[in-house]
Design a protein around this motif. Structure first.
Motif, short mmCIF file in Angstrom:
data_model
loop_
_atom_site.label_atom_id
_atom_site.label_comp_id
_atom_site.label_asym_id
_atom_site.label_seq_id
_atom_site.Cartn_x
_atom_site.Cartn_y
_atom_site.Cartn_z
N MET A 128 0.42 -1.11 -0.09
CA MET A 128 0.12 -0.22 -0.13
C MET A 128 0.93 1.09 -0.01
N ASN A 129 1.00 1.97 -1.13
CA ASN A 129 1.41 3.42 -1.32
C ASN A 129 1.33 4.31 -0.33
N LEU A 130 0.15 4.54 -0.06
CA LEU A 130 -0.41 5.48 0.78
C LEU A 130 0.38 5.67 2.37
N VAL A 131 0.60 4.38 2.56
CA VAL A 131 0.93 3.66 4.25
C VAL A 131 2.88 4.47 3.78
N LYS A 132 3.04 3.59 3.39
CA LYS A 132 4.93 4.01 2.58
C LYS A 132 4.54 5.49 2.90
N GLU A 133 3.70 5.91 1.81
CA GLU A 133 4.04 7.46 1.98
C GLU A 133 4.25 8.63 3.28
N THR A 134 2.90 7.46 4.44
CA THR A 134 2.80 8.25 5.58
C THR A 134 3.78 7.97 6.22
N LEU A 135 4.49 6.35 6.08
CA LEU A 135 5.43 6.05 7.29
C LEU A 135 7.16 7.37 7.08
N GLN A 136 7.09 7.66 5.57
CA GLN A 136 8.38 8.47 5.34
C GLN A 136 7.61 9.71 5.33
N LYS A 137 6.17 10.41 5.59
CA LYS A 137 5.99 11.78 6.02
C LYS A 137 6.93 12.03 8.16
N LEU A 138 6.55 10.41 8.68
CA LEU A 138 6.89 10.54 9.98
C LEU A 138 7.78 10.65 10.26
N GLU A 139 8.53 9.77 9.00
CA GLU A 139 10.87 10.17 9.29
C GLU A 139 11.01 11.40 9.76
N LEU A 140 9.80 11.88 8.91
CA LEU A 140 10.87 13.55 8.41
C LEU A 140 10.48 13.85 9.19
N ILE A 141 8.91 14.21 10.13
CA ILE A 141 8.92 14.91 11.40
C ILE A 141 9.11 14.23 12.43
N PHE A 142 9.11 13.10 12.62
CA PHE A 142 10.65 12.57 14.07
C PHE A 142 11.89 13.66 13.46
N PHE A 143 12.58 13.35 12.37
CA PHE A 143 13.99 14.58 11.57
C PHE A 143 14.11 15.47 12.27
N ASN A 144 13.23 16.53 12.14
CA ASN A 144 12.64 17.72 12.29
C ASN A 144 12.23 18.61 13.77
N TYR A 145 11.95 17.05 14.35
CA TYR A 145 11.60 17.98 15.44
C TYR A 145 12.30 17.82 16.55
N ASN A 146 11.93 18.53 17.56
CA ASN A 146 12.68 17.39 18.59
C ASN A 146 11.82 16.97 19.76
N ASN A 147 11.01 17.36 19.83
CA ASN A 147 9.68 16.85 20.72
C ASN A 147 8.47 16.72 20.24
N PRO A 148 7.62 15.69 19.36
CA PRO A 148 7.00 15.58 18.86
C PRO A 148 5.66 14.69 20.20
N VAL A 149 3.90 15.31 19.98
CA VAL A 149 3.29 14.09 20.41
C VAL A 149 2.47 14.14 19.53
N ILE A 150 1.70 12.44 19.86
CA ILE A 150 0.48 13.05 19.31
C ILE A 150 -1.04 13.27 19.55
N LEU A 151 -2.22 14.21 19.48
CA LEU A 151 -3.21 14.35 19.89
C LEU A 151 -4.23 12.73 19.94
N CYS A 152 -4.73 12.02 19.83
CA CYS A 152 -5.12 10.31 20.47
C CYS A 152 -6.18 10.91 20.96
N SER A 153 -7.51 10.41 20.40
CA SER A 153 -8.84 10.20 21.03
C SER A 153 -8.78 8.31 21.19
N PHE A 154 -8.15 7.88 20.50
CA PHE A 154 -8.23 6.50 20.66
C PHE A 154 -9.22 5.85 19.38
N GLY A 155 -10.32 7.05 18.93
CA GLY A 155 -11.07 6.34 17.88
C GLY A 155 -10.40 5.88 16.13
#
Length: 267
Positions: A1-28
């Motif tokens: 699924m290309n969408l999953v691969k692309e999203t994981l790449q986005k996440l890798e970039l976010i975690f590279f560029n930011y020192n202290n990320p957090v997830i806003l999660c309702s568990f929906g």
């Protein structure tokens, strides 16, 4: 699924560029998918879960996942509480300050049978906190551009990254659809709230375990009720404050805040 691969790449970039990320999660469904993806890259990413503490039964699934996945979870009060009315429906809205702007959470209120909260005390007048130590530099959200707003209908995100003061709001699932979400859940055995959703992804009519709905008495805030209404909590008639509230003005303020939130400087 290309969408999953692309999203994981986005996440890798976010975690590279930011020192202290957090997830806003309702568990929906959306946020559990985002959390599952993010933990493949950063397993110890912390979570923000805003709870409505008068009905904690709604968080049974969240509590189970928090325990099983050993999550570090934060909660804090909204800066502003409000109730808005539109098309015969009342919603409680909490505005939370993140960076330089408000992020909102809306819950639909309904007159219930059996156990319920008081909309005046438990929604409108619950504790607030305008200032707190927001220590994260990036907030990840499962919001998608195809999502429907609780009050205003379809309000599309225009970008997957919005700058709010010194905090970046990131939407890694920006291009996903509900069908993509459920395909990922079933293909990867991601746990989901089976008391809220069927296997086909359809939400149950019973909202007991849906945190977007709140069993709350709204009689004394409902503009369609009589001038005096019977309060189950006080066991007496009380004045209907809904007759005195300018709900059109409140809805306009809500709309302007939402538009500001959705149309900040694109990055």
């Amino acid at each position: 699924m290309n969408l999953v691969k692309e999203t994981l790449q986005k996440l890798e970039l976010i975690f590279f560029n930011y020192n202290n990320p957090v997830i806003l999660c309702s568990f929906g469904k959306d946020s559990i998918v985002l959390l599952h993806l993010a933990r493949q890259i950063k397993k110890d990413i912390p979570v923000i879960l805003w709870r409505e503490n008068s009905q904690l039964k709604k968080y049974e699934f969240a509590n189970r996942i928090i325990d099983e996945w050993h999550l570090k979870v934060y909660d804090f009060p909204p800066a502003i509480n409000d109730i808005v009315y539109r098309h015969g429906k009342m919603d409680g809205v909490g505005f939370y300050m993140i960076g330089g702007n408000y992020v909102y959470k809306a819950i639909e209120l309904s007159n219930p049978n059996g156990h319920f909260a008081c909309s005046m005390e438990d929604i409108l007048m619950k504790p607030t906190c305008e200032r707190y130590n927001f220590k994260w530099d990036a907030v990840l959200s499962g919001h998608k551009k195809a999502d429907i707003d609780a009050l205003l209908g379809k309000v599309e995100l225009k970008t997957d990254l919005i700058q709010s003061g010194n905090v970046s709001l990131c939407y890694p699932l920006f291009d996903w659809t509900d069908a993509d979400i459920w395909e990922y859940i079933h293909s990867n055995n991601v746990p989901y709230n089976e008391k809220r959703y069927g296997k086909d992804g359809v939400e149950f009519k019973d909202k007991t375990y849906n945190e977007n709905y709140h069993a709350a008495c709204v009689k004394c805030l409902d503009p369609n009720e009589q001038e005096n209404v019977y309060c189950e909590k006080e066991k007496k008639e009380v004045q209907n404050m809904g007759k005195l509230i300018d709900y059109k003005k409140r809805l306009k303020a809500y709309t302007e805040t939402l538009k500001e939130y959705m149309n900040l400087e694109e990055v």
